[in-house]
Write an enzyme that holds these catalytic residues in place. Structure first.
Site, mmCIF file in Angstrom:
data_model
loop_
_atom_site.group_PDB
_atom_site.id
_atom_site.type_symbol
_atom_site.label_atom_id
_atom_site.label_comp_id
_atom_site.label_asym_id
_atom_site.label_seq_id
_atom_site.Cartn_x
_atom_site.Cartn_y
_atom_site.Cartn_z
ATOM 1 C CE LYS A 104 -7.245 -0.386 6.308
ATOM 2 N NZ LYS A 104 -7.962 0.281 5.229
ATOM 3 C CB CYS B 77 -3.719 3.368 -1.516
ATOM 4 S SG CYS B 77 -4.819 4.739 -1.218
ATOM 5 C CD GLN C 299 -6.839 -4.586 4.184
ATOM 6 O OE1 GLN C 299 -7.814 -5.253 4.522
ATOM 7 N NE2 GLN C 299 -6.947 -3.327 3.778
ATOM 8 C CG ASP D 270 0.567 -2.655 6.091
ATOM 9 O OD1 ASP D 270 -0.393 -2.820 6.875
ATOM 10 O OD2 ASP D 270 0.477 -1.998 5.039
ATOM 11 C CG HIS E 49 -1.916 0.966 1.406
ATOM 12 N ND1 HIS E 49 -1.663 2.265 1.774
ATOM 13 C CD2 HIS E 49 -3.255 0.864 1.240
ATOM 14 C CE1 HIS E 49 -2.823 2.921 1.821
ATOM 15 N NE2 HIS E 49 -3.806 2.098 1.503
#
Lengths: 136, 393
Positions: free
Chosen positions: B210, B350, B187, B184, B106
Site C-alpha cells: 500500500k 473487509c 493506512q 494497525d 479491518h
C-alpha cells in the site's frame, strides 16, 4: 461499451416481480456472494406433478443480482422440476443481455445457483451436481 | 486504457501502484545479485544481505524506531497482527482477560483476536463510533477501567472512512492503566508521518504494497524489550542459534521471528519504496492526499443523492472517501465507473462490523495517493453524475 444497466434491468431492480415468501414451499434455498454481500433466497411451491406452481425470491444486493433473481422466478414458473434443473447459465445471460465481467457474472448467476441448490436438494444430489454448482 | 479511456486509479487504499524505481530494483535483484541472505560467504550473497538489512534500517528511520532490530519482515499487516496474537498474545493473555478493539477495524484486526480469545477464554470489547465516524472516547475509557484488559488493538486510519484516530492520546491513556497497544498502520504509514517513539505504541503493523512496495512484504514494529520476551511465531531455519534433536535456542530479534527464506526481493523493493516516499516527504504526501480528499468531498457532496460516510471535516481524514448514491448498489456504481475507466472499490471493505454500524451493506470507496490529481476527481464526479442519470436518481 454498452452498459449492462438497461431499462429492463432497472425496472426489475426497482419493481421486482415475485418478491416475497411462500410458507408452504417444498423447495427452499439461500446463498450469499461473500465478495459483495449479495443475498438471494428462493422458494418454490410444487403441484402433484412436480410443476412449479408458485415461486418467490427474497434478497438484497446489486441491481444485477436482484433483477436476475426476479427474472429467473418468471422463467421457472410453470416448468417441471426436471425442466428447472436444466436452466443454464446462457439462459440467464440472454435474459439480462449485455456483457458482464467475471466478477459481475457471479452476481448474475447467484440466483441460478440458489435455484439449482434447492432443486438438487429436493431430488437428491450427487457429486457431479456439486461440481456443476461450483462452476456457477 | 480501460474501456477506451485512460485509467483513473482511485483504489490505492487497496493497493498502490509501484514506481519505476521499485520495479527496476526487483528486476535488478533477480538479474544481478539474487542470492539467499545471511549465510552465503560469496559476493552476491553479501550484496543481497546488505541490501536486505539496509531496507530494514530505512524502514526503522521512516517510522523513527530506536533500532533496525525492532523491525520484523512479515508478509503484510495481517501476518504482523497474527504474529502478535499468537506469540505475545498466547503468552500474555489468559482466561477472563480482555482485548479492546474498535468498531472501525479491518477484519485483519478482528479475526486474529477472535481466534486468540477462543483459544484462551478471553473476551473482546469494542469502542463504538459516532454517527460521523469518530471513535467514542468515553467507550474507550470505560473499557480501560474494566478488569483484566491486557491489550488495545486499533487502527490508526480507517480504511473505509479515512478517519485519523488520536492514537497518541489513546496509547497514553492505555499505558496509565497497563495494557499494551497495537496500532494497525496499514493506512497511515503510506500517507502521513508516523513516529513510533512519539506514539509510544508497543506494536505497529503495516504492509509494503500500500506504500509503493511489492506485495507479500510487510512490517511488524515492536519495542525491543517485548520482542526479547516473545516466543517465536514460526519455527525453522534462519531463526535458530543451535538446533538439537529435542530442543533449540533462538537468535535474537528480529531474526527470531524470520523463519525460513524470507521475501528478500520484496524487502529490498520495499526499501526502494521507502526511499521514494522519503524523498517526496511524508508530510507533503499527507498534504497532497488531504487536498484531493477535500476536493473530492466538495465535488461529490454537490451531486444529488450522494451520501458521504465518515467525518464531514476532510481535515480529520486522509486519502479515502466512502459514499453511496441513492439506491444504487455500490457494485453497480463501481461497474458504471469502470465503464468510464475509473477504478474504485465497492463492497464491505473487509469491515463488516463497521458496515453494520453505518447501516449499509456496502459503500463505494475512492482513495487517493501521490499520483492522483484533481482531473481524475472531476472525472469521478461526472461519472457518478452519469450513474445517477442511468439509475434515474
Amino acid at each position: 461499451m454498452s452498459s449492462i444497466y438497461s431499462e429492463i434491468i432497472l425496472d426489475y431492480y426497482r419493481h421486482p416481480r415475485n418478491k416475497g415468501s411462500l410458507p408452504h414451499a417444498q423447495i427452499h434455498a439461500r446463498d450469499t456472494n461473500p465478495l459483495c454481500g449479495d443475498v438471494v433466497e428462493m422458494q418454490l411451491e410444487l403441484d402433484e406433478k412436480n410443476t412449479v406452481k408458485d415461486v418467490k425470491f427474497n434478497g438484497q444486493g446489486c441491481a444485477i443480482s436482484q433483477a436476475s433473481a426476479s427474472m429467473l422466478t418468471e422463467l421457472v414458473k410453470g416448468k417441471t422440476v426436471d425442466e428447472a434443473r436444466k436452466i443454464s447459465k446462457e439462459d440467464i445471460l440472454s435474459l439480462i443481455g449485455g456483457q458482464l465481467t467475471a466478477v459481475r457474472l457471479k452476481c448474475a448467476l447467484l440466483s441460478l445457483k440458489v435455484l439449482k441448490t434447492g432443486v438438487y436438494d429436493y431430488i437428491g444430489s450427487t457429486d457431479s451436481v456439486k461440481e456443476e454448482l461450483s462452476t456457477l | 486504457l480501460i474501456n477506451g479511456k485512460p485509467l483513473a486509479y482511485l483504489d490505492s487504499a487497496a493497493t498502490s501502484q509501484k514506481p519505476r524505481q521499485v520495479i527496476d530494483e526487483l528486476t535488478r535483484f533477480y538479474d544481478e545479485y539474487n542470492a539467499n541472505v545471511h549465510r552465503g560467504v560469496y559476493k552476491i550473497s553479501e550484496e543481497a544481505t546488505i541490501a536486505y538489512e539496509e531496507a530494514r534500517a530505512k524502514i526503522a528511520r521512516l517510522i523513527n524506531a530506536r533500532s533496525p532490530s525492532e523491525i520484523i519482515f512479515v508478509r503484510g499487516t495481517t501476518e504482523a497482527i497474527n504474529l502478535v496474537a499468537q506469540s505475545w498474545g498466547r503468552t500474555n493473555i489468559g482466561l477472563g482477560d480482555g482485548i479492546v478493539l474498535t468498531e472501525m477495524e479491518h477484519h485483519s484486526n478482528i479475526v486474529p483476536w477472535q481466534l486468540l480469545a477462543k483459544q484462551k477464554g478471553a473476551h473482546l470489547k469494542y469502542v463504538g463510533l459516532t454517527d460521523d465516524g469518530y471513535l467514542v472516547h468515553d467507550d474507550f475509557r470505560r473499557h480501560l477501567e474494566s478488569d483484566g484488559i491486557k491489550l488495545v488493538s486499533m487502527t490508526h486510519v480507517s480504511n473505509v472512512l479515512g478517519t485519523i484516530n488520536p492514537v497518541r492520546e489513546y496509547v497514553r491513556e492505555a499505558h496509565k492503566r497497563g495494557p499494551r497497544v497495537l496500532v494497525d498502520a496499514a493506512q497511515s504509514v503510506p500517507h502521513m508521518p508516523v513516529d513510533v517513539q512519539d506514539l509510544d505504541c508497543d506494536f505497529l503493523a503495516f504492509s509494503g504494497h500500500k506504500m509503493c512496495g511489492p506485495t507479500g512484504i510487510g512490517v511488524l514494529y515492536a519495542k525491543k524489550a517485548l520482542l526479547e520476551e516473545m516466543p517465536p511465531y514460526h519455527g525453522g531455519g534462519e531463526m535458530i542459534r543451535e538446533v538439537h534433536l529435542y530442543e533449540s535456542t533462538w537468535k535474537d530479534p528480529p531474526y527470531k521471528f524470520e523463519a525460513g527464506t524470507t521475501d528478500v526481493a520484496g524487502a529490498i523493493g520495499l526499501g526502494k519504496a521507502v526511499d521514494y516516499l522519503s524523498n517526496l516527504g511524508p508530510r507533503n504526501i499527507h498534504t497532497h492526499d488531504g487536498e484531493l480528499t477535500e476536493y473530492a468531498h466538495d465535488r461529490l457532496k454537490r451531486i444529488k443523492g450522494v451520501r458521504i460516510y465518515g467525518p464531514e471535516n476532510p481535515k480529520t481524514k486522509t486519502g479515502v472517501i466512502s459514499f453511496n448514491l441513492g439506491d444504487v448498489h455500490a457494485h453497480d456504481m463501481a461497474s458504471l465507473l469502470d465503464e468510464d475507466g475509473i477504478a474504485v472499490r465497492s463492497g464491505h471493505h473487509c469491515a463488516q462490523p463497521l458496515m453494520e454500524r453505518l447501516g449499509v451493506s456496502s459503500t463505494t470507496r475512492a482513495s487517493f495517493y501521490i499520483y492522483n490529481n484533481e482531473d481524475e476527481i472531476d472525472r469521478l464526479a461526472s461519472s457518478v453524475e452519469r450513474a445517477g442519470k442511468v439509475f434515474k436518481i
